[in-house]
Design a protein around this motif. Structure first.
Motif, PDB file in Angstrom:
ATOM      1  N   THR A 244       8.491  -8.571  -3.934  1.00 35.57           N
ATOM      2  CA  THR A 244       9.059  -8.302  -2.606  1.00 35.57           C
ATOM      3  C   THR A 244       8.463  -7.012  -2.046  1.00 35.57           C
ATOM      4  OG1 THR A 244      10.902  -6.950  -3.426  1.00 35.57           O
ATOM      5  CG2 THR A 244      11.315  -9.317  -3.246  1.00 35.57           C
ATOM      6  N   ILE A 245       8.487  -6.890  -0.738  1.00 41.13           N
ATOM      7  CA  ILE A 245       7.969  -5.671  -0.102  1.00 41.13           C
ATOM      8  C   ILE A 245       8.804  -4.461  -0.540  1.00 41.13           C
ATOM      9  CG2 ILE A 245       7.686  -4.501   2.149  1.00 41.13           C
ATOM     10  CD1 ILE A 245       6.981  -7.285   3.291  1.00 41.13           C
ATOM     11  N   LYS A 246      10.101  -4.683  -0.670  1.00 42.07           N
ATOM     12  CA  LYS A 246      11.014  -3.592  -1.037  1.00 42.07           C
ATOM     13  C   LYS A 246      10.637  -2.948  -2.378  1.00 42.07           C
ATOM     14  CE  LYS A 246      15.907  -3.065  -1.213  1.00 42.07           C
ATOM     15  NZ  LYS A 246      17.088  -3.777  -1.604  1.00 42.07           N
ATOM     16  N   GLN A 247      10.066  -3.779  -3.275  1.00 42.75           N
ATOM     17  CA  GLN A 247       9.748  -3.246  -4.611  1.00 42.75           C
ATOM     18  C   GLN A 247       8.684  -2.146  -4.577  1.00 42.75           C
ATOM     19  OE1 GLN A 247       8.913  -6.807  -6.852  1.00 42.75           O
ATOM     20  NE2 GLN A 247      11.072  -7.175  -7.273  1.00 42.75           N
ATOM     21  N   LEU A 248       7.953  -2.060  -3.456  1.00 40.60           N
ATOM     22  CA  LEU A 248       6.984  -0.962  -3.327  1.00 40.60           C
ATOM     23  C   LEU A 248       7.664   0.395  -3.449  1.00 40.60           C
ATOM     24  CD1 LEU A 248       4.325  -1.376  -0.496  1.00 40.60           C
ATOM     25  CD2 LEU A 248       4.018  -1.377  -2.966  1.00 40.60           C
ATOM     26  N   THR A 249       8.918   0.450  -3.012  1.00 39.95           N
ATOM     27  CA  THR A 249       9.650   1.724  -3.124  1.00 39.95           C
ATOM     28  C   THR A 249      10.675   1.689  -4.255  1.00 39.95           C
ATOM     29  OG1 THR A 249      11.053   0.896  -1.329  1.00 39.95           O
ATOM     30  CG2 THR A 249       9.403   2.539  -0.740  1.00 39.95           C
ATOM     31  N   THR A 250      11.309   0.528  -4.481  1.00 44.53           N
ATOM     32  CA  THR A 250      12.368   0.522  -5.505  1.00 44.53           C
ATOM     33  C   THR A 250      11.802   0.658  -6.929  1.00 44.53           C
ATOM     34  OG1 THR A 250      12.363  -1.898  -5.472  1.00 44.53           O
ATOM     35  CG2 THR A 250      14.066  -0.796  -4.166  1.00 44.53           C
ATOM     36  N   LEU A 251      10.677   0.023  -7.210  1.00 42.78           N
ATOM     37  CA  LEU A 251      10.145   0.108  -8.587  1.00 42.78           C
ATOM     38  C   LEU A 251       9.769   1.556  -8.935  1.00 42.78           C
ATOM     39  CD1 LEU A 251       8.016  -3.178  -8.883  1.00 42.78           C
ATOM     40  CD2 LEU A 251      10.343  -2.780  -9.674  1.00 42.78           C
ATOM     41  N   PRO A 252       9.009   2.264  -8.064  1.00 41.04           N
ATOM     42  CA  PRO A 252       8.702   3.655  -8.411  1.00 41.04           C
ATOM     43  C   PRO A 252       9.952   4.530  -8.523  1.00 41.04           C
ATOM     44  CG  PRO A 252       7.213   2.886  -6.712  1.00 41.04           C
ATOM     45  CD  PRO A 252       8.258   1.819  -6.885  1.00 41.04           C
ATOM     46  N   SER A 253      10.931   4.311  -7.644  1.00 43.60           N
ATOM     47  CA  SER A 253      12.085   5.228  -7.701  1.00 43.60           C
ATOM     48  C   SER A 253      12.983   4.890  -8.887  1.00 43.60           C
ATOM     49  CB  SER A 253      12.859   5.231  -6.384  1.00 43.60           C
ATOM     50  OG  SER A 253      13.661   4.085  -6.285  1.00 43.60           O
ATOM     51  N   PHE A 254      13.102   3.630  -9.234  1.00 45.36           N
ATOM     52  CA  PHE A 254      14.002   3.270 -10.334  1.00 45.36           C
ATOM     53  C   PHE A 254      13.334   3.470 -11.700  1.00 45.36           C
ATOM     54  CE2 PHE A 254      16.568   0.521 -13.048  1.00 45.36           C
ATOM     55  CZ  PHE A 254      17.840   0.923 -12.669  1.00 45.36           C
ATOM     56  N   PHE A 255      12.044   3.119 -11.779  1.00 42.70           N
ATOM     57  CA  PHE A 255      11.394   3.153 -13.106  1.00 42.70           C
ATOM     58  C   PHE A 255      10.445   4.331 -13.284  1.00 42.70           C
ATOM     59  CE2 PHE A 255      12.460  -1.389 -12.430  1.00 42.70           C
ATOM     60  CZ  PHE A 255      13.310  -1.553 -13.502  1.00 42.70           C
ATOM     61  N   HIS A 256      10.291   5.147 -12.257  1.00 40.50           N
ATOM     62  CA  HIS A 256       9.441   6.350 -12.370  1.00 40.50           C
ATOM     63  C   HIS A 256       8.019   5.982 -12.755  1.00 40.50           C
ATOM     64  CE1 HIS A 256      13.182   8.636 -12.055  1.00 40.50           C
ATOM     65  NE2 HIS A 256      13.680   7.683 -12.834  1.00 40.50           N
ATOM     66  N   ILE A 257       7.467   5.043 -11.998  1.00 37.44           N
ATOM     67  CA  ILE A 257       6.104   4.579 -12.236  1.00 37.44           C
ATOM     68  C   ILE A 257       5.329   4.600 -10.916  1.00 37.44           C
ATOM     69  CG2 ILE A 257       6.511   3.073 -14.234  1.00 37.44           C
ATOM     70  CD1 ILE A 257       6.558   0.889 -11.730  1.00 37.44           C
ATOM     71  N   ASP A 258       4.003   4.580 -11.027  1.00 33.87           N
ATOM     72  CA  ASP A 258       3.159   4.569  -9.829  1.00 33.87           C
ATOM     73  C   ASP A 258       2.707   3.161  -9.494  1.00 33.87           C
ATOM     74  OD1 ASP A 258       3.183   7.221  -9.402  1.00 33.87           O
ATOM     75  OD2 ASP A 258       1.180   7.615 -10.223  1.00 33.87           O
ATOM     76  N   ILE A 259       2.534   2.908  -8.218  1.00 32.07           N
ATOM     77  CA  ILE A 259       1.880   1.667  -7.785  1.00 32.07           C
ATOM     78  C   ILE A 259       0.504   2.063  -7.252  1.00 32.07           C
ATOM     79  CG2 ILE A 259       1.993  -0.313  -6.217  1.00 32.07           C
ATOM     80  CD1 ILE A 259       4.792  -0.536  -6.956  1.00 32.07           C
ATOM     81  N   PRO A 260      -0.573   1.497  -7.811  1.00 33.74           N
ATOM     82  CA  PRO A 260      -1.903   1.914  -7.370  1.00 33.74           C
ATOM     83  C   PRO A 260      -2.118   1.637  -5.886  1.00 33.74           C
ATOM     84  CG  PRO A 260      -2.033   0.411  -9.267  1.00 33.74           C
ATOM     85  CD  PRO A 260      -0.608   0.453  -8.838  1.00 33.74           C
ATOM     86  N   ASP A 261      -2.976   2.468  -5.279  1.00 37.06           N
ATOM     87  CA  ASP A 261      -3.293   2.362  -3.852  1.00 37.06           C
ATOM     88  C   ASP A 261      -3.639   0.944  -3.406  1.00 37.06           C
ATOM     89  OD1 ASP A 261      -2.897   4.662  -2.599  1.00 37.06           O
ATOM     90  OD2 ASP A 261      -4.981   5.365  -2.641  1.00 37.06           O
ATOM     91  N   ASP A 262      -4.583   0.326  -4.142  1.00 33.81           N
ATOM     92  CA  ASP A 262      -5.070  -0.997  -3.729  1.00 33.81           C
ATOM     93  C   ASP A 262      -3.940  -2.012  -3.656  1.00 33.81           C
ATOM     94  OD1 ASP A 262      -7.496   0.094  -3.700  1.00 33.81           O
ATOM     95  OD2 ASP A 262      -8.301  -0.975  -5.450  1.00 33.81           O
ATOM     96  N   LEU A 263      -3.069  -1.974  -4.657  1.00 32.64           N
ATOM     97  CA  LEU A 263      -1.948  -2.921  -4.690  1.00 32.64           C
ATOM     98  C   LEU A 263      -0.971  -2.605  -3.553  1.00 32.64           C
ATOM     99  CD1 LEU A 263      -0.329  -5.216  -5.985  1.00 32.64           C
ATOM    100  CD2 LEU A 263       0.572  -3.589  -7.655  1.00 32.64           C
ATOM    101  N   ALA A 264      -0.666  -1.317  -3.385  1.00 30.74           N
ATOM    102  CA  ALA A 264       0.279  -0.920  -2.327  1.00 30.74           C
ATOM    103  C   ALA A 264      -0.248  -1.359  -0.954  1.00 30.74           C
ATOM    104  CB  ALA A 264       0.498   0.590  -2.367  1.00 30.74           C
ATOM    105  N   LYS A 265      -1.556  -1.181  -0.746  1.00 33.90           N
ATOM    106  CA  LYS A 265      -2.135  -1.556   0.556  1.00 33.90           C
ATOM    107  C   LYS A 265      -2.041  -3.065   0.770  1.00 33.90           C
ATOM    108  CE  LYS A 265      -5.357   2.222   1.174  1.00 33.90           C
ATOM    109  NZ  LYS A 265      -6.587   2.692   0.564  1.00 33.90           N
ATOM    110  N   GLU A 266      -2.391  -3.817  -0.277  1.00 33.61           N
ATOM    111  CA  GLU A 266      -2.347  -5.285  -0.150  1.00 33.61           C
ATOM    112  C   GLU A 266      -0.937  -5.768   0.152  1.00 33.61           C
ATOM    113  OE1 GLU A 266      -4.317  -8.493  -2.344  1.00 33.61           O
ATOM    114  OE2 GLU A 266      -5.200  -6.865  -3.535  1.00 33.61           O
TER     115      GLU A 266
END
Ligand code: FAD
Length: 318
Positions: A244-266
């Motif tokens: 989901t689009i929401k997971q772009l923000t919820t996954l990093p805030s809940f699990f303290h992990i990064d989403i790489p640029d390329d994936l975030a942009k896509e």
């Protein structure tokens, strides 16, 4: 029943497994069975079932005051493990946490698992109760996963809490633990976190499952750092197809992990969640393929309550 660690040691190919959540209270187990049925046809080697501790909810009373209630929204971890084992003849791994359990309650929970023939557990500390600032152990509970591991290992050696009990049955638990390629959020630095992880292994844990990551380099660096400090056990990468689009923000805030640029942009370019799921599946398949080429023992997929993206990934690879 089989121990997960034997699967890792004996298999020449990369295996795969999935983590599922117990259904919300009030839902039937039939719905869960139906959702994972297509996945079971693809024969995952084992299924982890998460444990969800109590939460505080506030209900308005007729007089206007709020009443604080303690509720477990997803009970049933052990029952689901036993039911899945019986229905699908697959190994299950219940998650056992320190939070909310005294040592005595932990011992009794482990006795239940032993009686049910469940010989695999993932030993965790658990997080703070929602809305509480930090983790608090029960007065007679464990502060860290390492303390829980000590108790399980004691039972594997026939030592129970009551010292007067002699010649106790030895349990035979295979113990998995959590590891964090991007560091556990409470640890001051990765090195200190690694030393705590090493302690869990030195005490008798058999393997590590990682927190989800979206950049394989993080996993490869983590494995190297683990090997450098003398951790020799299998390190199972944990993957999640973003859906989901929401997971772009919820996954990093809940699990303290990064989403790489390329994936975030896509993901940001997607018009709807159906498109996001396709991006997430494609990314996860690419990650999986590279990890398989590097001979990881097993790929562990987080479903987070949605089996369909994991099914799409598994169909492509296994
Ligand atoms: P620990 O290993 O105890 O570490 C917790 C923190 O304390 C770390 O920062 C560590 O560096 C530090 N630490 C450890 N030992 C010491 C020590 N002796 N002195 C000082 N500091 C120390 N949560 C759930 O509630 N239910 C689940 O089902 C669940 N499943 C999970 C599955 C996986 C694969 C993963 C990666 C996590 C899961 N979690 C689950 C979340 C987990 O409970 C949290 O991340 C929790 O905050 C830490 O658990 P842990 O077992 O890693 O803790």
């Amino acid at each position: 029943m089989a121990k997960i660690i034997d699967y890792f040691n004996e298999s020449k190919e990369t295996l795969y497994s999935i983590e599922i959540l117990p259904p919300l209270k009030g839902e039937s187990i039939k719905g869960l069975f139906e959702r994972i049925m297509p996945l079971m046809e693809l024969k995952p080697k084992f299924i982890d079932v998460t444990y969800h501790r109590e939460e505080y909810v506030y209900k308005q009373k007729p007089n206007g005051f709020l009443e604080k209630r303690v509720v477990k929204k997803r009970p049933g971890t052990v029952g689901i493990c036993a039911a899945l084992m019986n229905k699908f003849h697959v190994e299950t791994v219940p998650h056992i946490i320190c939070g909310g359990f005294s040592r005595e309650e932990t011992e009794n929970a482990l006795i239940d698992l032993d009686f049910l023939g469940i010989t695999n557990v993932l030993a965790l500390r658990g997080d703070a109760i929602k809305n509480e600032p930090r983790f608090r152990a029960e007065p007679d509970g464990h502060n860290y996963a390492s303390d829980l591991i000590e108790q399980i290992v004691d039972m594997n050696n026939g030592r129970y809490l009551d010292e007067d009990l002699k010649q106790c049955t030895r349990t035979n638990f295979c113990i998995g633990v959590a590891g964090y390629p991007e560091k556990h959020f409470e640890a001051p630095n990765l090195n200190i976190d690694l030393n705590h992880l090493k302690k869990k292994i030195d005490l008798g844990a058999d393997y590590i499952v990682t927190q989800m990551f979206f950049d394989n380099k993080k996993y490869f660096d983590f494995v190297k750092s683990c090997r450098d400090v003398g951790i020799k056990v299998p390190i199972i990468p944990g993957l999640k197809p973003i859906s989901t689009i929401k997971q772009l923000t919820t996954l990093p805030s809940f699990f303290h992990i990064d989403i790489p640029d390329d994936l975030a942009k896509e993901v940001s370019r997607c018009k709807n969640n159906e498109d996001v799921m396709q991006v997430g599946i494609k990314w996860c398949i690419q990650q999986s393929k590279e990890l398989m080429e590097n001979n990881v023992p097993c790929l562990h997929y987080y479903s987070m309550g949605r089996a369909d993206p994991v099914i799409s990934v598994a169909r492509e690879l296994f």
